[in-house]
Scaffold this motif. Structure first.
Motif, PDB file in Angstrom:
ATOM      1  N   THR A 129      85.420 -29.734  53.161  1.00  0.00           N
ATOM      2  CA  THR A 129      84.950 -30.058  51.813  1.00  0.00           C
ATOM      3  C   THR A 129      83.737 -29.185  51.513  1.00  0.00           C
ATOM      4  N   ARG A 130      83.893 -28.242  50.596  1.00  0.00           N
ATOM      5  CA  ARG A 130      82.783 -27.354  50.261  1.00  0.00           C
ATOM      6  C   ARG A 130      83.060 -26.668  48.939  1.00  0.00           C
ATOM      7  N   ILE A 131      82.001 -26.150  48.302  1.00  0.00           N
ATOM      8  CA  ILE A 131      82.167 -25.373  47.081  1.00  0.00           C
ATOM      9  C   ILE A 131      82.478 -23.929  47.452  1.00  0.00           C
ATOM     10  N   LEU A 132      82.848 -23.151  46.460  1.00  0.00           N
ATOM     11  CA  LEU A 132      83.305 -21.782  46.734  1.00  0.00           C
ATOM     12  C   LEU A 132      82.204 -20.895  47.287  1.00  0.00           C
ATOM     13  N   TRP A 133      80.964 -21.187  46.926  1.00  0.00           N
ATOM     14  CA  TRP A 133      79.831 -20.422  47.435  1.00  0.00           C
ATOM     15  C   TRP A 133      78.886 -21.386  48.154  1.00  0.00           C
ATOM     16  N   PRO A 134      79.048 -21.567  49.462  1.00  0.00           N
ATOM     17  CA  PRO A 134      78.236 -22.539  50.206  1.00  0.00           C
ATOM     18  C   PRO A 134      76.736 -22.299  50.102  1.00  0.00           C
ATOM     19  N   GLU A 135      76.329 -21.056  49.775  1.00  0.00           N
ATOM     20  CA  GLU A 135      74.899 -20.781  49.661  1.00  0.00           C
ATOM     21  C   GLU A 135      74.250 -21.535  48.510  1.00  0.00           C
ATOM     22  N   LEU A 136      75.061 -22.070  47.587  1.00  0.00           N
ATOM     23  CA  LEU A 136      74.506 -22.877  46.494  1.00  0.00           C
ATOM     24  C   LEU A 136      74.174 -24.293  46.933  1.00  0.00           C
ATOM     25  N   GLY A 137      74.698 -24.716  48.092  1.00  0.00           N
ATOM     26  CA  GLY A 137      74.439 -26.065  48.575  1.00  0.00           C
ATOM     27  C   GLY A 137      75.682 -26.685  49.182  1.00  0.00           C
ATOM     28  N   THR A 138      75.508 -27.861  49.761  1.00  0.00           N
ATOM     29  CA  THR A 138      76.610 -28.538  50.434  1.00  0.00           C
ATOM     30  C   THR A 138      77.030 -29.799  49.688  1.00  0.00           C
ATOM     31  N   ILE A 139      78.264 -30.185  49.914  1.00  0.00           N
ATOM     32  CA  ILE A 139      78.854 -31.378  49.313  1.00  0.00           C
ATOM     33  C   ILE A 139      79.099 -32.409  50.414  1.00  0.00           C
ATOM     34  N   SER A 140      78.829 -33.679  50.114  1.00  0.00           N
ATOM     35  CA  SER A 140      79.090 -34.746  51.086  1.00  0.00           C
ATOM     36  C   SER A 140      80.575 -34.781  51.439  1.00  0.00           C
ATOM     37  N   LYS A 141      80.867 -34.786  52.718  1.00  0.00           N
ATOM     38  CA  LYS A 141      82.258 -34.774  53.159  1.00  0.00           C
ATOM     39  C   LYS A 141      82.885 -36.165  53.158  1.00  0.00           C
ATOM     40  N   THR A 142      82.046 -37.204  53.132  1.00  0.00           N
ATOM     41  CA  THR A 142      82.570 -38.574  53.222  1.00  0.00           C
ATOM     42  C   THR A 142      82.357 -39.372  51.940  1.00  0.00           C
ATOM     43  N   GLY A 143      81.799 -38.761  50.911  1.00  0.00           N
ATOM     44  CA  GLY A 143      81.523 -39.482  49.680  1.00  0.00           C
ATOM     45  C   GLY A 143      82.767 -39.730  48.850  1.00  0.00           C
ATOM     46  N   THR A 144      82.628 -40.554  47.838  1.00  0.00           N
ATOM     47  CA  THR A 144      83.717 -40.772  46.884  1.00  0.00           C
ATOM     48  C   THR A 144      83.819 -39.583  45.956  1.00  0.00           C
ATOM     49  N   VAL A 145      84.912 -39.521  45.183  1.00  0.00           N
ATOM     50  CA  VAL A 145      85.059 -38.433  44.209  1.00  0.00           C
ATOM     51  C   VAL A 145      83.913 -38.450  43.219  1.00  0.00           C
ATOM     52  N   LYS A 146      83.497 -39.639  42.789  1.00  0.00           N
ATOM     53  CA  LYS A 146      82.391 -39.743  41.836  1.00  0.00           C
ATOM     54  C   LYS A 146      81.113 -39.182  42.436  1.00  0.00           C
ATOM     55  N   GLU A 147      80.850 -39.493  43.688  1.00  0.00           N
ATOM     56  CA  GLU A 147      79.632 -38.993  44.347  1.00  0.00           C
ATOM     57  C   GLU A 147      79.699 -37.478  44.545  1.00  0.00           C
ATOM     58  N   LYS A 148      80.865 -37.004  44.973  1.00  0.00           N
ATOM     59  CA  LYS A 148      81.015 -35.562  45.197  1.00  0.00           C
ATOM     60  C   LYS A 148      80.969 -34.794  43.872  1.00  0.00           C
ATOM     61  N   SER A 149      81.535 -35.378  42.809  1.00  0.00           N
ATOM     62  CA  SER A 149      81.515 -34.720  41.504  1.00  0.00           C
ATOM     63  C   SER A 149      80.093 -34.582  40.969  1.00  0.00           C
ATOM     64  N   LYS A 150      79.280 -35.606  41.195  1.00  0.00           N
ATOM     65  CA  LYS A 150      77.887 -35.545  40.749  1.00  0.00           C
ATOM     66  C   LYS A 150      77.141 -34.439  41.482  1.00  0.00           C
ATOM     67  N   GLU A 151      77.361 -34.344  42.783  1.00  0.00           N
ATOM     68  CA  GLU A 151      76.724 -33.276  43.562  1.00  0.00           C
ATOM     69  C   GLU A 151      77.206 -31.912  43.078  1.00  0.00           C
ATOM     70  N   LEU A 152      78.501 -31.811  42.816  1.00  0.00           N
ATOM     71  CA  LEU A 152      79.062 -30.537  42.347  1.00  0.00           C
ATOM     72  C   LEU A 152      78.442 -30.126  41.021  1.00  0.00           C
ATOM     73  N   SER A 153      78.297 -31.078  40.104  1.00  0.00           N
ATOM     74  CA  SER A 153      77.745 -30.761  38.788  1.00  0.00           C
ATOM     75  C   SER A 153      76.318 -30.247  38.896  1.00  0.00           C
ATOM     76  N   GLN A 154      75.570 -30.766  39.851  1.00  0.00           N
ATOM     77  CA  GLN A 154      74.182 -30.323  40.034  1.00  0.00           C
ATOM     78  C   GLN A 154      74.113 -28.955  40.706  1.00  0.00           C
ATOM     79  N   LEU A 155      75.007 -28.723  41.662  1.00  0.00           N
ATOM     80  CA  LEU A 155      74.983 -27.454  42.389  1.00  0.00           C
ATOM     81  C   LEU A 155      75.478 -26.288  41.530  1.00  0.00           C
ATOM     82  N   LEU A 156      76.583 -26.493  40.830  1.00  0.00           N
ATOM     83  CA  LEU A 156      77.183 -25.386  40.081  1.00  0.00           C
ATOM     84  C   LEU A 156      76.392 -25.009  38.834  1.00  0.00           C
ATOM     85  N   THR A 157      75.634 -25.944  38.251  1.00  0.00           N
ATOM     86  CA  THR A 157      74.924 -25.649  37.005  1.00  0.00           C
ATOM     87  C   THR A 157      73.484 -25.219  37.220  1.00  0.00           C
ATOM     88  N   GLN A 158      73.035 -25.127  38.461  1.00  0.00           N
ATOM     89  CA  GLN A 158      71.657 -24.692  38.710  1.00  0.00           C
ATOM     90  C   GLN A 158      71.488 -23.238  38.260  1.00  0.00           C
TER      91      GLN A 158
END
Length: 782
Positions: A502-531
């Motif tokens: 479980t990771r985004i396309l560019w890991p240097e932007l940050g990591t995603i929780s591997k055990t979280g729910t979709v809602k939790e992972k989506s929130k992390e993704l939204s913060q990482l990709l829009t920085q």
């Protein structure tokens, strides 16, 4: 002999059967029967030998699997054909003849498939074209694959006195070597075929070597087996490559240099394909030149100077007002608006015009809804809505555009959706069984990567991509963010038994929780990709907006953001400035549409394929065809409403009337797709569409000459114009002023007068309206 025997026999039998299709019993019957019997037996034997060969481990990969299964299907259909034919001949069961011939056809098709994939395995993927006169020459291969060609390699930049290389030199040397491997070695030492247990397509396997040990000794080319093999004369039993052209002297010299320099393979480069930098960059603006205060013009001026391009005189007021009206709100200006603008003597009138159009929130939102509907796969009907497997985002989208929601927030609400915006991530839940690359989680990964980041993951959703460095693992790891359960990786729809990371396309932007729910992972993704550090997100958006206004992106195609931009400085500066200006799309539109660059005369391309050429040179805005929605709305404005309030009953907007502007018609962007809009180029929106085709099609020509919708609109339009005007000359002047923003020429007026013959009739007015709306001047944005 056994492998190729069924090919000759069954193919000949197929042609003989075709020659006597009307008569089953013919003078060719006996010969055809024996060919099929012997061919079927040999096909079964060939399949058995093929399976035996597969167990040696030399072959693998998707091409091998297709070859294997098409060979098996040849044996199966061949056997069925022979058995059915035997029944017909022994028991006179003529009712089986259609089954026999169908089975024979399937056998022949299987042979063609097996032959093609077998040729790909034996001679390489390009075996059909590699020996033709028009096949690409060696110096052009790198451009096709994205690597560095031998012809372009600069030996002078590498010091022979020192073993140390700069990072840039290591990257360039490594890419040059891997490009040579890709075009000369992968057909025998890649993922599809691995002769001698040697693979040259992955770093660890290159240095591991093959069944006889290491083939590369970093720093010691003299004792490196790989260099010895490629240096042997053609025809030598140990020479590499064993198939195709031998390596040229410069290719060999590059490999030797690479090995002697320690065989560098930096970990920060993914492969031989170009990869755009992730981080943002704001280059320094060139000095201000008189009349070039706009930052866009300053950067384009530097580009023009470098390429020897002269600035042209800006377009006149009539052209500019029509261009900016269509680009910003999707409507044509009225005759009176054109006259007022032309008469205005203020030097800043164009800037004021742009501000006034951007302030028309509803008109702006309605027009740009079309672009975002295409890009976000949002529609009012279609696949998925019947079964409840699809959700629209229409209300959320319109309100976001109307309030000019900052793009960062806009993107975050798509990635971490609310109930109103979840349709983008949810995608389409297809009815029935779907393959692994079309699951909703994988659709989400594909949609986000393509629409927001300019990355195409569709190939990598099935297997390692052939056109980029993205791997199957990358696609599944990204898709895992959108799945409640950990995904098992499927290669070409075949489970591998390996569970996805479980990771985004560019890991240097940050990591995603591997055990979280979709809602939790989506929130992390939204913060990482829009920085702001993700320059990719904002370059992609700026490039898309530029393409909509200028007819071609700074990078093209706009979904392939790793392609080389014609001006990296312009793209990078605008992307960073966009972030600094608060992610404000309207400010970006103002910046571009008030530039001298935007006001240059339009340019037409004779060859539409040149628009994506890697050697494209920017000279100004490209001439654009009105979209289906723009054309429809222009008809509604100057002829008669194409769509009325009844059309909104199919729109899922909560209160459709609230989104209508002051016009007396319904904007085409808000209505369900129909044959008229489809013919004019509106897509089905089952896939992400970032740029519509700009050329005229046969379907469009037929719709505009014989279509019911246009005909009905012209009938109503003729009645409307006849109710306002009784004099033929006044009517002609008024129609030309409203439709084209100018007076008719003397010749046009003469033709119109001849058409009317001194009296006005509905049929004549229809003819005039029809002739004008078919003019390129009406259908294109100059």
């Amino acid at each position: 002999m056994l492998v190729h025997f069924p090919v000759a026999l069954i193919l000949v039998a197929g042609f003989m059967e075709l020659a006597k299709l009307r008569s089953f019993q013919s003078n060719l019957r006996t010969g055809t029967n024996w060919l099929i019997y012997i061919g079927a037996v040999s096909a079964v034997l060939a399949a058995g030998l093929g399976l035996f060969l597969a167990n040696t481990g030399t072959y693998s990969g998707e091409t091998f699997e297709w070859h294997q299964w098409s060979g098996i299907s040849t044996a199966v259909f061949g056997a069925i054909t022979a058995l059915v034919l035997l029944q017909i001949m022994k028991h006179d069961k003529k009712g089986l003849i259609p089954i026999y011939r169908t089975s024979l056809l399937l056998t022949v098709l299987s042979i063609f498939m097996a032959g093609h994939f077998g040729g790909s395995l034996t001679h390489g993927q390009d075996y059909l074209l590699s020996t033709t006169p028009w096949a690409p020459q060696d110096e052009n291969l790198a451009e096709i694959a994205g690597g560095v060609s031998s012809a372009e390699f600069d030996f002078a930049s590498f010091s022979t006195a020192s073993d140390s290389l700069t990072t840039e030199q290591q990257v360039n040397l490594n890419l040059a070597v891997r490009t040579i491997f890709a075009h000369h070695c992968f057909q025998c030492h890649g993922s599809d075929k691995t002769e001698g247990e040697l693979r040259l397509d992955q770093k660890d396997m290159v240095f591991k070597g093959g069944e006889s040990g290491q083939v590369i000794l970093p720093g010691d080319s003299e004792h490196s087996e790989l260099l010895r093999r490629v240096s042997l004369p053609p025809g030598h039993k140990e020479a590499m490559p064993g198939k195709g052209k031998p390596l040229g002297e410069k290719d060999i010299a590059i490999i030797k240099l690479w090995i002697d320099k320690g065989a560098p393979w930096p970990d920060n480069i993914k492969g031989i394909f170009p990869n755009a930098p992730l981080e943002p960059r704001k280059p320094e603006l060139p000095a201000v030149v008189a009349g070039m205060e706009n930052p866009v013009d300053r950067l384009v001026n530097a580009y023009f100077k470098k390429n020897g391009i002269q600035w042209q005189k800006p377009v006149d007021d009539r052209t500019y007002i029509r261009r900016v009206y269509f680009d910003l709100i999707g409507l044509p200006p009225t005759d009176q608006e054109i006259k007022s603008f032309v008469a205005d003597g203020n030097s800043d009138k164009r800037e004021k015009l742009v501000n006034s159009l951007l302030a028309k929130d509803r008109e702006y939102a309605t027009h740009w809804t079309t672009f975002w509907n295409d890009l976000l796969r949002n529609d009012y009907s279609g696949t998925g809505y019947i079964t409840g497997g699809r959700f629209n985002i229409s209300d959320w989208l319109f309100k976001s555009l109307q309030t000019n929601k900052p793009y960062k927030q806009f993107a975050m609400e798509l990635l971490d959706p609310t109930e109103e915006s979840k349709g983008f991530i949810k995608g389409i839940a297809w009815r029935g069984a779907v393959n692994s690359s079309q699951t909703t989680a994988m659709q989400a990964a594909q949609n986000v990567s393509q629409a927001l980041l300019g990355v195409n993951l569709k190939c990598a959703s099935c297997h390692d991509s052939f056109v980029s460095d993205w791997k199957l693992d990358d696609a599944y790891a990204f898709a895992n963010i959108f799945s409640e359960e950990q995904l098992e990786i499927n290669r070409c729809d075949i489970p591998t038994g390996k569970m996805a990371d479980t990771r985004i396309l560019w890991p240097e932007l940050g990591t995603i929780s591997k055990t979280g729910t979709v809602k939790e992972k989506s929130k992390e993704l939204s913060q990482l990709l829009t920085q702001p550090e993700n320059g990719r997100l904002y370059r992609t958006l700026v490039n898309r907006i530029w393409a909509q206004l200028m007819g071609r992106g700074i990078v093209s195609p706009t979904d392939e953001m790793d392609k080389k931009p014609w001006s990296a400085d312009l793209l990078d500066w605008m992307a960073v400035n966009f972030v600094e200006e608060g992610y404000d799309i309207k400010k970006l539109l103002y910046l571009i549409t008030t530039s001298k660059t935007y006001q240059q005369p339009s340019i037409g391309l004779e060859d539409q394929s040149a628009i994506n050429a890697p050697n494209f040179v920017f000279r100004g805005i490209l001439k654009k065809k009105l979209t289906a929605e723009q054309f429809s709305d222009a008809l509604s404005t100057v002829v008669s409403p194409v769509y009325t309030i009844d059309a909104l009953k199919y729109n899922p907007l909560a209160d459709p009337k609230a989104y209508m502007d002051a016009s007396s018609f319904v904007r085409a962007a808000l209505v369900q797709n129909d044959p008229f809009l489809t013919a004019l180029g509106r897509p089905s929106r089952e896939n992400v569409i970032s740029v519509r085709e700009g050329h005229v099609t046969l379907l469009q020509a037929m719709e505009l000459t014989n279509g019911t919708k246009l005909n009905e609109t012209l009938i109503q339009g003729a009645k409307k114009w006849l109710a306002q005007y009784k004099d033929p000359n006044e009517l002609t002047q008024a129609i030309y002023g409203q439709t084209l923003g100018r007076k008719p020429s003397a010749d046009e007026l003469k033709i119109a007068n001849k058409l009317f013959e001194g009296k006005l009739e509905e049929g004549s007015v229809q003819e005039l309206l029809w002739a004008i709306v078919l003019l390129p001047e009406f259908q294109f944005i100059e």
